[in-house]
Design a protein around this motif. Structure first.
Motif, PDB file in Angstrom:
ATOM      1  N   PRO A 139      29.157  18.503 -33.576  1.00 17.81           N
ATOM      2  CA  PRO A 139      30.005  17.891 -32.562  1.00 17.81           C
ATOM      3  C   PRO A 139      29.574  18.290 -31.158  1.00 17.81           C
ATOM      4  CG  PRO A 139      31.085  19.812 -33.462  1.00 17.81           C
ATOM      5  CD  PRO A 139      29.798  19.635 -34.228  1.00 17.81           C
ATOM      6  N   LEU A 140      29.962  17.469 -30.212  1.00 20.32           N
ATOM      7  CA  LEU A 140      29.807  17.853 -28.813  1.00 20.32           C
ATOM      8  C   LEU A 140      30.890  18.862 -28.447  1.00 20.32           C
ATOM      9  CD1 LEU A 140      29.085  14.480 -26.954  1.00 20.32           C
ATOM     10  CD2 LEU A 140      27.469  16.318 -27.421  1.00 20.32           C
ATOM     11  N   VAL A 141      30.545  19.744 -27.533  1.00 27.88           N
ATOM     12  CA  VAL A 141      31.492  20.727 -27.010  1.00 27.88           C
ATOM     13  C   VAL A 141      31.484  20.621 -25.491  1.00 27.88           C
ATOM     14  CG1 VAL A 141      32.138  23.165 -26.919  1.00 27.88           C
ATOM     15  CG2 VAL A 141      30.974  22.257 -28.947  1.00 27.88           C
ATOM     16  N   LEU A 142      32.683  20.540 -24.885  1.00 30.41           N
ATOM     17  CA  LEU A 142      32.789  20.498 -23.426  1.00 30.41           C
ATOM     18  C   LEU A 142      32.653  21.927 -22.909  1.00 30.41           C
ATOM     19  CD1 LEU A 142      35.471  18.554 -21.343  1.00 30.41           C
ATOM     20  CD2 LEU A 142      34.483  20.709 -20.605  1.00 30.41           C
ATOM     21  N   VAL A 143      31.586  22.172 -22.165  1.00 32.43           N
ATOM     22  CA  VAL A 143      31.329  23.515 -21.633  1.00 32.43           C
ATOM     23  C   VAL A 143      31.169  23.449 -20.125  1.00 32.43           C
ATOM     24  CG1 VAL A 143      30.294  24.455 -23.733  1.00 32.43           C
ATOM     25  CG2 VAL A 143      28.850  23.238 -22.100  1.00 32.43           C
ATOM     26  N   ILE A 144      31.544  24.539 -19.461  1.00 39.59           N
ATOM     27  CA  ILE A 144      31.371  24.639 -18.007  1.00 39.59           C
ATOM     28  C   ILE A 144      30.671  25.946 -17.678  1.00 39.59           C
ATOM     29  CG2 ILE A 144      33.392  23.207 -17.504  1.00 39.59           C
ATOM     30  CD1 ILE A 144      34.917  25.830 -16.861  1.00 39.59           C
ATOM     31  N   ASP A 145      30.213  26.049 -16.451  1.00 39.95           N
ATOM     32  CA  ASP A 145      29.619  27.284 -15.949  1.00 39.95           C
ATOM     33  C   ASP A 145      30.672  28.401 -16.063  1.00 39.95           C
ATOM     34  OD1 ASP A 145      28.502  29.355 -14.486  1.00 39.95           O
ATOM     35  OD2 ASP A 145      27.935  28.112 -12.772  1.00 39.95           O
ATOM     36  N   ALA A 146      30.316  29.484 -16.718  1.00 38.60           N
ATOM     37  CA  ALA A 146      31.278  30.573 -16.940  1.00 38.60           C
ATOM     38  C   ALA A 146      31.748  31.213 -15.637  1.00 38.60           C
ATOM     39  CB  ALA A 146      30.664  31.632 -17.849  1.00 38.60           C
ATOM     40  N   LYS A 147      31.017  30.988 -14.559  1.00 38.50           N
ATOM     41  CA  LYS A 147      31.418  31.573 -13.272  1.00 38.50           C
ATOM     42  C   LYS A 147      32.508  30.765 -12.582  1.00 38.50           C
ATOM     43  CE  LYS A 147      27.172  31.552 -11.682  1.00 38.50           C
ATOM     44  NZ  LYS A 147      26.474  31.136 -12.914  1.00 38.50           N
ATOM     45  N   LEU A 148      32.772  29.536 -13.055  1.00 37.34           N
ATOM     46  CA  LEU A 148      33.830  28.718 -12.470  1.00 37.34           C
ATOM     47  C   LEU A 148      35.200  29.278 -12.860  1.00 37.34           C
ATOM     48  CD1 LEU A 148      32.370  25.138 -13.079  1.00 37.34           C
ATOM     49  CD2 LEU A 148      32.475  26.381 -10.907  1.00 37.34           C
TER      50      LEU A 148
ATOM     51  N   LEU B  68      40.908  23.067 -20.131  1.00 37.40           N
ATOM     52  CA  LEU B  68      40.585  21.687 -19.781  1.00 37.40           C
ATOM     53  C   LEU B  68      41.586  21.153 -18.765  1.00 37.40           C
ATOM     54  CD1 LEU B  68      38.935  19.117 -20.132  1.00 37.40           C
ATOM     55  CD2 LEU B  68      40.315  18.574 -22.147  1.00 37.40           C
ATOM     56  N   ALA B  69      42.846  21.536 -18.891  1.00 41.34           N
ATOM     57  CA  ALA B  69      43.867  21.075 -17.948  1.00 41.34           C
ATOM     58  C   ALA B  69      43.540  21.528 -16.531  1.00 41.34           C
ATOM     59  CB  ALA B  69      45.235  21.602 -18.367  1.00 41.34           C
TER      60      ALA B  69
ATOM     61  N   ALA C 103      42.671  19.015 -13.426  1.00 39.72           N
ATOM     62  CA  ALA C 103      43.449  19.104 -12.183  1.00 39.72           C
ATOM     63  C   ALA C 103      42.528  19.245 -10.979  1.00 39.72           C
ATOM     64  CB  ALA C 103      44.422  20.275 -12.260  1.00 39.72           C
ATOM     65  N   ALA C 104      41.483  20.062 -11.123  1.00 42.41           N
ATOM     66  CA  ALA C 104      40.539  20.242 -10.027  1.00 42.41           C
ATOM     67  C   ALA C 104      39.753  18.967  -9.767  1.00 42.41           C
ATOM     68  CB  ALA C 104      39.596  21.389 -10.345  1.00 42.41           C
ATOM     69  N   ALA C 105      39.400  18.255 -10.844  1.00 39.54           N
ATOM     70  CA  ALA C 105      38.647  17.003 -10.691  1.00 39.54           C
ATOM     71  C   ALA C 105      39.486  15.934 -10.002  1.00 39.54           C
ATOM     72  CB  ALA C 105      38.176  16.516 -12.058  1.00 39.54           C
TER      73      ALA C 105
ATOM     74  N   LEU D  31      44.397  18.633 -27.184  1.00 40.46           N
ATOM     75  CA  LEU D  31      44.692  18.780 -25.760  1.00 40.46           C
ATOM     76  C   LEU D  31      45.173  17.475 -25.130  1.00 40.46           C
ATOM     77  CD1 LEU D  31      41.652  21.049 -24.786  1.00 40.46           C
ATOM     78  CD2 LEU D  31      44.004  21.742 -25.283  1.00 40.46           C
ATOM     79  N   GLY D  32      45.434  16.469 -25.966  1.00 41.64           N
ATOM     80  CA  GLY D  32      46.027  15.242 -25.464  1.00 41.64           C
ATOM     81  C   GLY D  32      45.081  14.090 -25.237  1.00 41.64           C
ATOM     82  N   TYR D  33      43.889  14.151 -25.840  1.00 43.81           N
ATOM     83  CA  TYR D  33      42.900  13.080 -25.670  1.00 43.81           C
ATOM     84  C   TYR D  33      42.606  12.475 -27.040  1.00 43.81           C
ATOM     85  CZ  TYR D  33      42.416  15.070 -21.050  1.00 43.81           C
ATOM     86  OH  TYR D  33      42.688  15.528 -19.775  1.00 43.81           O
ATOM     87  N   PRO D  34      43.346  11.441 -27.430  1.00 45.03           N
ATOM     88  CA  PRO D  34      43.235  10.879 -28.788  1.00 45.03           C
ATOM     89  C   PRO D  34      41.901  10.190 -29.045  1.00 45.03           C
ATOM     90  CG  PRO D  34      44.626   9.497 -27.414  1.00 45.03           C
ATOM     91  CD  PRO D  34      44.334  10.727 -26.605  1.00 45.03           C
TER      92      PRO D  34
END
Length: 329
Positions: free
Chosen positions: A126-135, A140-141, A145-147, A242-245
């Motif tokens: 599966p795909l995994v949503l990942v971000i820079d750990a320094k952020l 996800l919420a 919100a930031a986006a 997380l609310g994304y069907p």
């Protein structure tokens, strides 16, 4: 009476002559078999195909070689394979790209009807949503919100429009009403490494690409794009939780032959494939990649799966403004 006896004997001889050819492929295989992999060596389609080839050749007593023919999101390799002789000596490792490409780019063949399916090698990863750990975003919420507060400021790496990471980002933007910017890379692995280096904010990367970088504290995993959590990563929730069907983006690797390959050869290959993929050593190798082996693994089940997935990918393509096209006839 004698005529009836002669007729019966003649009929038995005819049946005995025909039956072996129908029951098993005559003298097959008697030379090297080629698996055409339409992506580069070391990729998520290539690795399962190589493992299968190495284990399967021990069973059949003939060499199986991998021929990588990357290009055109898999279309170059598919075009080569579909034109091969239907004799069971050139096989094709198909993938999720075969259910996506026709919605975005010209494909000169029907990825289902122009092949004789053999069976699935593995499902996932599966795909995994990942971000820079320094952020600073811990969920996800918080990222969403930031986006929303800063449209187009957050960037995600993708691997081109007709690929799962780009399609997943389009779906996220559509459902969350965000404008996260896609930045194309040559592959999802390269995008994940660039996130870890601080070049972009995040990406949808495959499990096997994301997990090591997360373990090194370079990436933070926020969600899994599959129906279930990953057993080896149980703390990461699914997008649906997380609310994304219907947020399901998993790869797969299958095996097919050119259409008109004799049914006896397809049946033989399906049995050999299943004997390997259902074995514990193969399962363990796939688990390390975040992949699983299907229980129902027939040529028909692979064809039906691809038809369903092609239709689903058409719906997702509409989110990015692409109009689904009919497969070539």
């Amino acid at each position: 009476m004698m005529n009836r006896l002669r007729s019966g004997l003649l009929g038995a001889l005819v049946v005995s002559a025909i039956w072996p050819a129908a029951a098993q492929p005559q003298n097959y295989p008697n030379r090297t078999i080629t698996f055409v992999v339409p992506f580069a060596a070391g990729g998520l389609t290539d690795v399962p195909a190589r493992i299968l080839a190495a284990m399967m050749q021990e069973r059949i007593g003939q060499n199986i070689v991998i021929e990588n023919k990357p290009g055109g999101s898999g279309v170059v390799g598919g075009t080569f394979a579909v034109r091969a002789e239907p004799d069971g000596y050139t096989l094709f490792a198909n993938s999720v790209a075969d259910t996506q490409n026709l919605h975005y780019i010209p494909v000169p063949y029907n990825a289902i009807d122009d092949f004789a399916m053999i069976g699935m090698i593995a499902e996932g990863p599966p795909l995994v949503l990942v971000i820079d750990a320094k952020l600073p975003y811990k969920s996800l919420a918080e990222l969403v919100a930031a986006a929303k507060a800063n449209p187009t400021k957050i960037s995600f790496g993708t691997s081109g429009p007709a690929t799962s990471p780009a399609i997943a980002l389009t779906q996220l933007n559509s459902l969350a009403k965000t404008e996260i910017v896609g930045v194309p890379y040559r592959g999802s692995g390269e995008a994940a490494r660039n996130v870890a280096a601080g070049g972009i904010d995040g990406t949808f990367a495959y499990y096997s690409q994301a997990k090591p970088l997360s373990d090194d504290s370079k990436l933070r995993a926020l969600a899994v794009a599959s129906a279930h959590r990953i057993a080896s990563w149980p703390d990461v929730p699914t997008m649906e939780e997380l609310g994304y069907p219907n947020f399901d983006h998993r790869g797969f690797v299958g095996l097919a032959a050119p259409a008109k390959t004799p049914a006896a050869i397809i049946a033989f290959l399906n049995k050999q494939l299943n004997d390997v993929v259902q074995s514990q050593p193969f399962r363990q190798r796939m688990e390390a990649l975040g992949m699983t082996v299907p229980a129902d693994n027939t040529p028909q089940s692979l064809a039906e799966f691809m038809r369903r997935e092609t239709a689903r990918q058409g719906v997702l393509a509409k989110l990015s403004g692409h109009q689904p096209t009919a497969p070539p006839r």
